[in-house]
Design an enzyme around this catalytic site. Structure first.
Site, PDB file in Angstrom:
ATOM      1  N   ASP A  16       0.866  -1.181   0.000  1.00 18.18           N
ATOM      2  CA  ASP A  16       0.000   0.000   0.000  1.00 18.18           C
ATOM      3  C   ASP A  16       0.904   1.233   0.000  1.00 18.18           C
ATOM      4  O   ASP A  16       1.711   1.410   0.902  1.00 18.18           O
ATOM      5  CB  ASP A  16      -0.856  -0.047   1.271  1.00 18.18           C
ATOM      6  CG  ASP A  16      -1.787   1.141   1.407  1.00 18.18           C
ATOM      7  OD1 ASP A  16      -1.602   2.159   0.703  1.00 18.18           O
ATOM      8  OD2 ASP A  16      -2.692   1.050   2.250  1.00 18.18           O
ATOM      9  N   ILE A  17       0.762   2.076  -0.995  1.00 17.66           N
ATOM     10  CA  ILE A  17       1.687   3.214  -1.127  1.00 17.66           C
ATOM     11  C   ILE A  17       1.558   4.193   0.038  1.00 17.66           C
ATOM     12  O   ILE A  17       2.530   4.885   0.373  1.00 17.66           O
ATOM     13  CB  ILE A  17       1.512   3.924  -2.493  1.00 17.66           C
ATOM     14  CG1 ILE A  17       2.744   4.772  -2.805  1.00 17.66           C
ATOM     15  CG2 ILE A  17       0.237   4.746  -2.543  1.00 17.66           C
ATOM     16  CD1 ILE A  17       2.876   5.158  -4.263  1.00 17.66           C
ATOM     17  N   ASN A  30      -6.634  12.851 -10.339  1.00 18.81           N
ATOM     18  CA  ASN A  30      -7.334  13.286 -11.553  1.00 18.81           C
ATOM     19  C   ASN A  30      -7.176  14.793 -11.647  1.00 18.81           C
ATOM     20  O   ASN A  30      -6.711  15.436 -10.696  1.00 18.81           O
ATOM     21  CB  ASN A  30      -8.796  12.843 -11.548  1.00 18.81           C
ATOM     22  CG  ASN A  30      -9.537  13.381 -10.352  1.00 18.81           C
ATOM     23  OD1 ASN A  30      -9.663  14.591 -10.172  1.00 18.81           O
ATOM     24  ND2 ASN A  30     -10.012  12.490  -9.498  1.00 18.81           N
ATOM     25  N   GLY A  38      -9.491   4.808  -5.670  1.00 19.80           N
ATOM     26  CA  GLY A  38      -8.185   4.168  -5.817  1.00 19.80           C
ATOM     27  C   GLY A  38      -7.110   4.755  -4.914  1.00 19.80           C
ATOM     28  O   GLY A  38      -7.361   5.060  -3.751  1.00 19.80           O
ATOM     29  N   VAL A  39      -5.921   4.914  -5.458  1.00 17.45           N
ATOM     30  CA  VAL A  39      -4.788   5.468  -4.699  1.00 17.45           C
ATOM     31  C   VAL A  39      -5.125   6.857  -4.146  1.00 17.45           C
ATOM     32  O   VAL A  39      -4.793   7.173  -3.002  1.00 17.45           O
ATOM     33  CB  VAL A  39      -3.547   5.665  -5.606  1.00 17.45           C
ATOM     34  CG1 VAL A  39      -2.335   6.028  -4.764  1.00 17.45           C
ATOM     35  CG2 VAL A  39      -3.236   4.439  -6.417  1.00 17.45           C
ATOM     36  N   ASP A  40      -5.747   7.651  -4.983  1.00 17.46           N
ATOM     37  CA  ASP A  40      -6.098   9.026  -4.627  1.00 17.46           C
ATOM     38  C   ASP A  40      -6.943   9.055  -3.344  1.00 17.46           C
ATOM     39  O   ASP A  40      -6.627   9.777  -2.382  1.00 17.46           O
ATOM     40  CB  ASP A  40      -6.892   9.606  -5.817  1.00 17.46           C
ATOM     41  CG  ASP A  40      -6.927  11.116  -5.835  1.00 17.46           C
ATOM     42  OD1 ASP A  40      -6.321  11.736  -4.944  1.00 17.46           O
ATOM     43  OD2 ASP A  40      -7.565  11.672  -6.748  1.00 17.46           O
ATOM     44  N   SER A 129      -2.434   5.177 -13.825  1.00 15.24           N
ATOM     45  CA  SER A 129      -3.396   4.953 -14.932  1.00 15.24           C
ATOM     46  C   SER A 129      -3.933   3.532 -15.063  1.00 15.24           C
ATOM     47  O   SER A 129      -4.800   3.290 -15.905  1.00 15.24           O
ATOM     48  CB  SER A 129      -2.822   5.368 -16.301  1.00 15.24           C
ATOM     49  OG  SER A 129      -2.833   6.767 -16.470  1.00 15.24           O
ATOM     50  N   THR A 130      -3.429   2.586 -14.261  1.00 12.13           N
ATOM     51  CA  THR A 130      -3.822   1.181 -14.487  1.00 12.13           C
ATOM     52  C   THR A 130      -5.076   0.754 -13.731  1.00 12.13           C
ATOM     53  O   THR A 130      -5.469  -0.412 -13.804  1.00 12.13           O
ATOM     54  CB  THR A 130      -2.683   0.217 -14.086  1.00 12.13           C
ATOM     55  OG1 THR A 130      -2.453   0.342 -12.675  1.00 12.13           O
ATOM     56  CG2 THR A 130      -1.415   0.501 -14.853  1.00 12.13           C
ATOM     57  N   TYR A 133      -8.413   4.363 -14.809  1.00  9.96           N
ATOM     58  CA  TYR A 133      -8.096   4.908 -16.130  1.00  9.96           C
ATOM     59  C   TYR A 133      -7.823   3.832 -17.189  1.00  9.96           C
ATOM     60  O   TYR A 133      -7.607   4.149 -18.363  1.00  9.96           O
ATOM     61  CB  TYR A 133      -6.936   5.907 -16.051  1.00  9.96           C
ATOM     62  CG  TYR A 133      -7.360   7.274 -15.526  1.00  9.96           C
ATOM     63  CD1 TYR A 133      -8.650   7.508 -15.070  1.00  9.96           C
ATOM     64  CD2 TYR A 133      -6.465   8.340 -15.511  1.00  9.96           C
ATOM     65  CE1 TYR A 133      -9.031   8.762 -14.594  1.00  9.96           C
ATOM     66  CE2 TYR A 133      -6.848   9.601 -15.044  1.00  9.96           C
ATOM     67  CZ  TYR A 133      -8.122   9.798 -14.585  1.00  9.96           C
ATOM     68  OH  TYR A 133      -8.500  11.043 -14.124  1.00  9.96           O
TER      69      TYR A 133
HETATM   70  P1  ADP Z   1      -5.855   5.705 -12.159  1.00  4.57           P
HETATM   71  O1  ADP Z   1      -7.086   6.562 -12.095  1.00  4.57           O
HETATM   72  O2  ADP Z   1      -4.613   6.498 -12.531  1.00  4.57           O
HETATM   73  O3  ADP Z   1      -6.052   4.480 -12.989  1.00  4.57           O
HETATM   74  P2  ADP Z   1      -6.197   4.191  -9.669  1.00  4.57           P
HETATM   75  O4  ADP Z   1      -5.964   4.684  -8.300  1.00  4.57           O
HETATM   76  O5  ADP Z   1      -7.609   3.841 -10.051  1.00  4.57           O
HETATM   77  O6  ADP Z   1      -5.568   5.293 -10.633  1.00  4.57           O
HETATM   78  O7  ADP Z   1      -5.291   2.909  -9.932  1.00  4.57           O
HETATM   79  C1  ADP Z   1      -3.907   2.931 -10.175  1.00  4.57           C
HETATM   80  C2  ADP Z   1      -3.270   1.681  -9.603  1.00  4.57           C
HETATM   81  O8  ADP Z   1      -3.109   1.829  -8.193  1.00  4.57           O
HETATM   82  C3  ADP Z   1      -4.055   0.385  -9.783  1.00  4.57           C
HETATM   83  O9  ADP Z   1      -3.160  -0.597 -10.273  1.00  4.57           O
HETATM   84  C4  ADP Z   1      -4.541   0.050  -8.383  1.00  4.57           C
HETATM   85  O10 ADP Z   1      -4.613  -1.358  -8.177  1.00  4.57           O
HETATM   86  C5  ADP Z   1      -3.457   0.639  -7.531  1.00  4.57           C
HETATM   87  N1  ADP Z   1      -3.807   0.996  -6.139  1.00  4.57           N
HETATM   88  C6  ADP Z   1      -5.020   1.197  -5.572  1.00  4.57           C
HETATM   89  N2  ADP Z   1      -4.882   1.519  -4.269  1.00  4.57           N
HETATM   90  C7  ADP Z   1      -3.547   1.521  -3.995  1.00  4.57           C
HETATM   91  C8  ADP Z   1      -2.754   1.749  -2.828  1.00  4.57           C
HETATM   92  N3  ADP Z   1      -3.303   2.077  -1.667  1.00  4.57           N
HETATM   93  N4  ADP Z   1      -1.389   1.657  -2.951  1.00  4.57           N
HETATM   94  C9  ADP Z   1      -0.813   1.359  -4.121  1.00  4.57           C
HETATM   95  N5  ADP Z   1      -1.496   1.123  -5.245  1.00  4.57           N
HETATM   96  C10 ADP Z   1      -2.851   1.203  -5.197  1.00  4.57           C
END
Ligand code: ADP
Length: 184
Positions: A16-17, A30, A38-40, A129-130, A133
């Site tokens: 988890d980042i 975004n 997601g990450v955001d 983006s994975t 997006y």
């Molecule tokens: P985007 O809109 O750029 O696609 P997302 O957040 O939807 O961004 O997803 C980008 C990547 O981050 C995906 O591969 C997702 O599995 C991963 N992801 C989601 N949550 C976390 C987290 N807490 N730490 C690291 N990676 C994450």
């Protein structure tokens, strides 16, 4: 898994980042900079309201129409272990013929440049983006690894770049691509 490029270390980890202790973590934001899924979502939830306040200020002063795809901005890390969050906007996947590869590379490059310009030494990236997006993981991993490798070959101020993969399948893709791209 670790690789050395021009005295810098590239690490590939599953996790988890928001738990990373690098100087900066990168947010796959975004263009609104107002948070999302997601990450955001994870970064704003754990980092607390200070990050969003700073994002609002950046919108007001620098990017009133939103942060364009491929650009990056920096805020503090709020309650996160990382001192800073670098917010970048990756491209939405539309089949690959709308400049997506170059825009994804720009998102990585501009994040790295911003880190260097602030004197930061360590930075962690998610797979931009994975998720929502829709960028295919294999192609995205290749661009991420190549772009960081080329950057580190030209620029010796960064000490460590960590790729943090949330899922075991994405981690395995990065491991395989890294062996191809970062060795020899
Ligand atoms: P985007 O809109 O750029 O696609 P997302 O957040 O939807 O961004 O997803 C980008 C990547 O981050 C995906 O591969 C997702 O599995 C991963 N992801 C989601 N949550 C976390 C987290 N807490 N730490 C690291 N990676 C994450």
């Amino acid at each position: 898994m670790e690789f050395e490029i021009n005295k810098a270390i590239i690490r590939i980890v599953q996790g988890d980042i928001t738990e990373q202790e690098t100087d900066a973590i990168v947010n796959a934001a975004n263009s609104s900079l107002m948070g999302g899924g997601g990450v955001d979502g994870a970064i704003h939830r754990k980092g607390g309201p200070k990050i969003l306040e700073e994002c609002k200020k950046i919108r007001e002063t620098e990017w009133p129409d939103g942060l364009p795809t491929g650009k990056a901005v920096i805020t503090s890390g709020g309650n996160l272990k990382a001192k800073y969050v670098i917010h970048t906007v990756g491209p939405v996947w539309r089949g690959g013929k709308y400049g997506e590869p170059e825009l994804l590379a720009e998102a990585y490059r501009n994040s790295l440049r911003l880190a260097v310009s602030r004197g930061l030494k360590t930075i962690a990236f998610p797979a931009i983006s994975t998720g929502a997006y829709g960028y295919p993981m294999e192609e995205a991993a290749e661009i991420a690894l190549k772009t960081v490798k080329e950057f580190l070959e030209k620029e010796d101020k960064l000490e460590e770049v960590v790729f943090v993969l949330f899922t075991s399948s994405s981690f395995r893709v990065y491991e395989r691509k890294a062996r191809e791209i970062l060795t020899g």
